[in-house]
Design an enzyme around this catalytic site. Structure first.
Site, PDB file in Angstrom:
ATOM      1  N   CYS A 179       0.813  -1.221   0.000  1.00 12.32           N
ATOM      2  CA  CYS A 179       0.000   0.000   0.000  1.00 12.32           C
ATOM      3  C   CYS A 179       0.849   1.275   0.000  1.00 12.32           C
ATOM      4  CB  CYS A 179      -0.962   0.001   1.177  1.00 12.32           C
ATOM      5  SG  CYS A 179      -1.965  -1.485   1.280  1.00 12.32           S
ATOM      6  N   HIS A 183      -2.956   6.992   2.559  1.00 11.12           N
ATOM      7  CA  HIS A 183      -3.427   5.738   1.968  1.00 11.12           C
ATOM      8  C   HIS A 183      -4.824   5.451   2.509  1.00 11.12           C
ATOM      9  CE1 HIS A 183      -4.101   1.702   0.923  1.00 11.12           C
ATOM     10  NE2 HIS A 183      -3.865   1.220   2.120  1.00 11.12           N
ATOM     11  N   ASN A 217     -10.286  -0.156   0.079  1.00 10.11           N
ATOM     12  CA  ASN A 217      -8.824  -0.041   0.117  1.00 10.11           C
ATOM     13  C   ASN A 217      -8.273  -0.638  -1.181  1.00 10.11           C
ATOM     14  OD1 ASN A 217      -6.084  -0.378   0.521  1.00 10.11           O
ATOM     15  ND2 ASN A 217      -6.283  -1.194   2.602  1.00 10.11           N
TER      16      ASN A 217
END
Ligand code: ACO
Length: 319
Positions: free
Chosen positions: A113, A246, A276
């Site tokens: 990520c 993020h 996500n």
């Protein structure tokens, strides 16, 4: 001095939208639980025929069009992904061919990520070294492929998508500072601990996560790395117009903004409708806010990654 500057953004989301109610219909979960614990309402899921390079291609075309740069003028391609099309060749090489160009370096960045922030910082260094002038930097993921769809603790969290920027050489920054960090001693709290060996999958091909530990670690390092990056740029937290962490969980985003004393209006949140999307989450959010006219030329944007490895990092850019 040579600097780099973001001169165009683009993104792509696969058309299929999966709402929380789809999970509630077949797992022991509910729309309310998912919304309250994560802020997620829906996510996009790629069709089986679509690989990361296909999503990256659409996002790249949009970024190139926004930058008014032709594919043949790109001299560096970096694709941040943990869900590449193949073990090899790299997704970046496949994307290069799909864009119809040859010869420029093309490689993948694997920092889960944090991948987009790692890739952006890497491209910035190529450009500042004076060897490259126009980089295409992409985050592209099909995390839906590495989820156990019967594990309610992980499958509700993720989505698929891609975001891209064109980073070009400039006389003024652009990118002011980047800070990248990793600590492999925490590798076990978020992983896909599998591999292909002798034609068989060894270990697990599915994402595994210790959610509470990831949560605490993410909030701690996002706070630290924001402060480090702003200091490295010789600025103050109050100089930041937009914070794009993020997009993992709305509670992580809000806790980070609170710790940094940043007003809620400066926090970019897209996790509610994207889920996500790992390395794609920051460039997807950036492009959405640029196209909505919220992030504008001259605004200072702090982009942050945090993910498996453990890895984390941030880049401060003037748009
Ligand atoms: N629906 C209903 N119940 C659930 C679900 C679900 N989808 N998932 C877990 N639960 C249950 C658990 O089984 C547990 O039940 P138990 O008490 O009977 O054992 C209970 O809910 C509480 O579980 P916790 O894990 O303590 O719940 P928490 O409040 O920590 O929320 C979550 C879990 C959302 C995963 C949270 O820890 C989190 O967001 N962590 C960060 C992880 C993250 O964002 N990861 C993304 C990748 S990492 C990154 O991108 C940085």
């Amino acid at each position: 001095m040579i600097y780099s500057r973001i001169v165009g953004t683009g993104s792509y989301l696969p058309p299929r939208v999966v709402k929380n109610s789809e999970f509630a219909a077949r797992l022991d979960t509910s729309d309310q639980w998912i919304r309250e614990r994560t802020g997620i309402v829906q996510r996009h899921i790629a069709d089986e025929s679509q690989a990361s390079s296909d999503l990256a291609l659409e996002a790249s075309r949009a970024a190139l069009a926004a930058a008014e740069v032709r594919p043949q003028d790109v001299d560096l391609i970096i694709v941040a992904t943990s869900t590449p099309d193949f073990i090899f060749p790299s997704t970046a090489c496949l994307l290069q061919a799909k864009l119809g160009i040859r010869n420029c370096p093309a490689f993948d960045m694997q920092a889960v990520c944090s991948g987009f922030v790692y890739a952006l910082a890497t491209a910035d260094n190529f450009i500042r070294a004076g060897t490259h002038k126009r980089a295409l930097v992409i985050g592209a993921e099909v995390f839906s492929r590495i989820l156990d769809w019967n594990d309610r603790g992980t499958c509700v969290l993720f989505g698929d998508g891609a975001g891209a920027v064109v980073l070009a050489s400039a006389e003024r920054p652009g990118l002011h500072a980047s800070v990248l960090r990793a600590d492999g001693s925490h590798a076990g709290i978020l992983s896909v601990p599998g591999n292909v060996c002798g034609g068989r999958i060894i270990g697990s091909p599915f994402l595994q996560m210790q959610g509470a530990q990831v949560f605490k670690f993410a909030v701690k390092v996002l706070d630290e790395v924001a402060r480090e990056t702003v200091a490295a740029a010789g600025m103050d937290l109050m100089d930041i117009d937009w914070l794009i962490p993020h997009q993992a969980n709305v509670r992580i985003l809000e806790a980070t903004a609170r710790k940094l004393n940043l007003p809620h209006e400066r926090l970019v949140v897209t996790v509610d409708h994207h889920g996500n999307t790992s390395a794609a989450s920051v460039p997807l959010a950036l492009d959405e806010f640029v196209r909505a006219g919220k992030i504008r030329a001259g605004h200072r944007v702090l982009m942050q990654g945090v993910g498996g490895g453990f890895t984390w990092g941030a880049t401060l850019a003037t748009m």
